[in-house]
Design a protein around this motif. Structure first.
Motif, PDB file in Angstrom:
ATOM      1  N   VAL A  57      50.861  54.340 153.743  1.00  0.00           N
ATOM      2  CA  VAL A  57      51.013  52.903 152.925  1.00  0.00           C
ATOM      3  C   VAL A  57      50.992  52.486 151.623  1.00  0.00           C
ATOM      4  N   TYR A  58      50.095  52.967 150.553  1.00  0.00           N
ATOM      5  CA  TYR A  58      49.556  53.037 150.349  1.00  0.00           C
ATOM      6  C   TYR A  58      49.540  54.473 149.058  1.00  0.00           C
ATOM      7  N   ASN A  59      49.840  54.142 147.765  1.00  0.00           N
ATOM      8  CA  ASN A  59      49.602  55.768 147.132  1.00  0.00           C
ATOM      9  C   ASN A  59      49.348  54.503 145.843  1.00  0.00           C
ATOM     10  N   GLU A  60      47.958  56.075 145.108  1.00  0.00           N
ATOM     11  CA  GLU A  60      47.981  55.492 143.897  1.00  0.00           C
ATOM     12  C   GLU A  60      48.355  56.089 142.235  1.00  0.00           C
ATOM     13  N   GLY A  61      48.335  55.316 141.642  1.00  0.00           N
ATOM     14  CA  GLY A  61      49.163  56.388 140.306  1.00  0.00           C
ATOM     15  C   GLY A  61      48.454  57.258 139.771  1.00  0.00           C
ATOM     16  N   CYS A  62      49.566  58.273 138.689  1.00  0.00           N
ATOM     17  CA  CYS A  62      48.578  59.559 138.083  1.00  0.00           C
ATOM     18  C   CYS A  62      47.990  59.367 137.036  1.00  0.00           C
ATOM     19  N   ASP A  63      47.542  57.929 136.293  1.00  0.00           N
ATOM     20  CA  ASP A  63      47.073  57.839 135.813  1.00  0.00           C
ATOM     21  C   ASP A  63      46.039  57.809 135.264  1.00  0.00           C
ATOM     22  N   GLY A  64      44.911  57.812 136.445  1.00  0.00           N
ATOM     23  CA  GLY A  64      43.536  57.708 136.498  1.00  0.00           C
ATOM     24  C   GLY A  64      42.657  56.971 135.909  1.00  0.00           C
ATOM     25  N   ASP A  65      43.898  55.376 136.312  1.00  0.00           N
ATOM     26  CA  ASP A  65      42.828  54.119 136.395  1.00  0.00           C
ATOM     27  C   ASP A  65      42.778  53.501 137.554  1.00  0.00           C
ATOM     28  N   GLY A  66      42.835  54.624 139.225  1.00  0.00           N
ATOM     29  CA  GLY A  66      42.442  53.933 139.904  1.00  0.00           C
ATOM     30  C   GLY A  66      42.532  53.375 140.883  1.00  0.00           C
ATOM     31  N   TYR A  67      44.588  52.228 140.077  1.00  0.00           N
ATOM     32  CA  TYR A  67      44.708  51.443 140.828  1.00  0.00           C
ATOM     33  C   TYR A  67      45.699  52.210 141.794  1.00  0.00           C
ATOM     34  N   ARG A  68      45.973  51.987 143.136  1.00  0.00           N
ATOM     35  CA  ARG A  68      46.551  52.039 144.365  1.00  0.00           C
ATOM     36  C   ARG A  68      47.883  50.557 144.948  1.00  0.00           C
ATOM     37  N   TYR A  69      48.740  51.318 145.042  1.00  0.00           N
ATOM     38  CA  TYR A  69      50.027  50.685 145.383  1.00  0.00           C
ATOM     39  C   TYR A  69      50.917  50.557 146.525  1.00  0.00           C
ATOM     40  N   VAL A  70      51.010  49.219 146.984  1.00  0.00           N
ATOM     41  CA  VAL A  70      51.900  49.473 148.126  1.00  0.00           C
ATOM     42  C   VAL A  70      52.906  49.728 148.509  1.00  0.00           C
ATOM     43  N   ASP A  71      52.758  50.552 149.123  1.00  0.00           N
ATOM     44  CA  ASP A  71      54.694  52.312 149.352  1.00  0.00           C
ATOM     45  C   ASP A  71      55.786  50.798 149.757  1.00  0.00           C
ATOM     46  N   ALA A  72      56.644  51.255 148.140  1.00  0.00           N
ATOM     47  CA  ALA A  72      57.884  50.908 148.413  1.00  0.00           C
ATOM     48  C   ALA A  72      58.150  50.484 149.737  1.00  0.00           C
ATOM     49  N   PHE A  73      58.367  51.419 150.709  1.00  0.00           N
ATOM     50  CA  PHE A  73      59.453  51.546 151.954  1.00  0.00           C
ATOM     51  C   PHE A  73      58.377  50.621 152.558  1.00  0.00           C
ATOM     52  N   HIS A  74      56.812  50.794 153.032  1.00  0.00           N
ATOM     53  CA  HIS A  74      56.449  49.274 154.135  1.00  0.00           C
ATOM     54  C   HIS A  74      56.649  48.200 153.285  1.00  0.00           C
ATOM     55  N   GLN A  75      56.376  48.217 151.984  1.00  0.00           N
ATOM     56  CA  GLN A  75      56.771  46.074 151.511  1.00  0.00           C
ATOM     57  C   GLN A  75      58.149  45.855 151.716  1.00  0.00           C
ATOM     58  N   HIS A  76      59.577  47.093 151.462  1.00  0.00           N
ATOM     59  CA  HIS A  76      60.631  46.402 152.012  1.00  0.00           C
ATOM     60  C   HIS A  76      60.649  45.832 153.067  1.00  0.00           C
ATOM     61  N   LYS A  77      60.412  47.158 154.031  1.00  0.00           N
ATOM     62  CA  LYS A  77      60.164  47.397 155.577  1.00  0.00           C
ATOM     63  C   LYS A  77      59.752  45.623 156.309  1.00  0.00           C
ATOM     64  N   LEU A  78      58.514  45.236 155.727  1.00  0.00           N
ATOM     65  CA  LEU A  78      57.572  44.483 156.262  1.00  0.00           C
ATOM     66  C   LEU A  78      58.865  42.839 156.030  1.00  0.00           C
ATOM     67  N   TRP A  79      59.191  42.365 154.537  1.00  0.00           N
ATOM     68  CA  TRP A  79      60.202  41.563 154.014  1.00  0.00           C
ATOM     69  C   TRP A  79      61.864  42.180 154.653  1.00  0.00           C
ATOM     70  N   ALA A  80      62.040  42.744 154.913  1.00  0.00           N
ATOM     71  CA  ALA A  80      63.464  42.884 156.448  1.00  0.00           C
ATOM     72  C   ALA A  80      62.501  42.530 157.544  1.00  0.00           C
ATOM     73  N   GLN A  81      62.012  42.881 158.002  1.00  0.00           N
ATOM     74  CA  GLN A  81      61.081  42.489 159.204  1.00  0.00           C
ATOM     75  C   GLN A  81      61.205  40.856 159.377  1.00  0.00           C
ATOM     76  N   GLU A  82      60.391  40.499 158.583  1.00  0.00           N
ATOM     77  CA  GLU A  82      60.433  38.743 158.622  1.00  0.00           C
ATOM     78  C   GLU A  82      61.390  38.005 158.171  1.00  0.00           C
ATOM     79  N   HIS A  83      62.659  39.049 157.996  1.00  0.00           N
ATOM     80  CA  HIS A  83      64.268  37.959 157.658  1.00  0.00           C
ATOM     81  C   HIS A  83      64.809  38.301 158.345  1.00  0.00           C
ATOM     82  N   GLY A  84      64.142  39.147 159.813  1.00  0.00           N
ATOM     83  CA  GLY A  84      65.129  39.326 161.025  1.00  0.00           C
ATOM     84  C   GLY A  84      65.211  40.447 161.304  1.00  0.00           C
ATOM     85  N   CYS A  85      65.719  41.513 161.203  1.00  0.00           N
ATOM     86  CA  CYS A  85      66.303  42.525 160.809  1.00  0.00           C
ATOM     87  C   CYS A  85      65.217  43.440 161.606  1.00  0.00           C
ATOM     88  N   ALA A  86      65.900  44.307 162.750  1.00  0.00           N
ATOM     89  CA  ALA A  86      64.852  45.245 163.364  1.00  0.00           C
ATOM     90  C   ALA A  86      65.086  46.162 162.588  1.00  0.00           C
TER      91      ALA A  86
END
Length: 153
Positions: A57-86
């Motif tokens: 669900v989350y991925n960490e960047g390689c630049d060593g700053d420690g930031y973690r980001y939502v995985d694009a697949f999971h973000q789009h999955k949630l957005w699609a689901q909230e718009h009524g897509c299976a």
């Protein structure tokens, strides 16, 4: 995040992100009942803001700053689901989405475009982190597809 905030989401008509993903603690859906189409363009070789492959669900960047980001697949999955897509759990998403005249990316959606333009599209290229000259054209073609569909109703 403006489309995810109930104070600003009624003012947003679409999301076009290139290289950007929410921070790890911001996997949230839309801010209100508005239908807001979203397209994201990500580079599979981007290790600064890695789009991921759907296995985490989350991925960490390689630049060593420690930031973690939502995985694009999971973000789009949630957005699609909230718009009524299976939605499904398999990456890439089930439905291919073509952008006319643009071969730089392969796009997929959880929404079947037979029912109209998809509300959430995840586009991938081989690129690393950085803006590309074709990003804006792809985003505008996606929004034009939605605008044409709305104007034909």
């Amino acid at each position: 995040s403006l489309a995810q905030d109930p104070r600003s989401s009624p003012l947003i008509t679409g999301i076009g992100a290139a290289m950007g993903l929410p921070m790890h603690d911001y996997l949230v859906g839309k801010g209100d009942s508005s239908n807001i189409p979203a397209i994201g363009i990500y580079g599979d070789s981007d290790c600064i803001v890695p789009p991921g492959d759907g296995t985490s669900v989350y991925n960490e960047g390689c630049d060593g700053d420690g930031y973690r980001y939502v995985d694009a697949f999971h973000q789009h999955k949630l957005w699609a689901q909230e718009h009524g897509c299976a939605v499904g759990d398999k990456h890439p998403a089930k439905f291919e989405y073509k952008i006319d005249g643009r071969d730089e990316v392969k796009c997929a959606s959880h929404c079947d475009s037979a029912a109209g333009p998809p509300m959430s599209v995840d586009c991938r290229s081989d690129a690393d982190h950085g803006k590309r000259s074709w990003h804006l054209d792809i985003v505008l073609k996606f929004f034009e597809h939605h605008w044409l569909q709305q104007s034909n109703k």
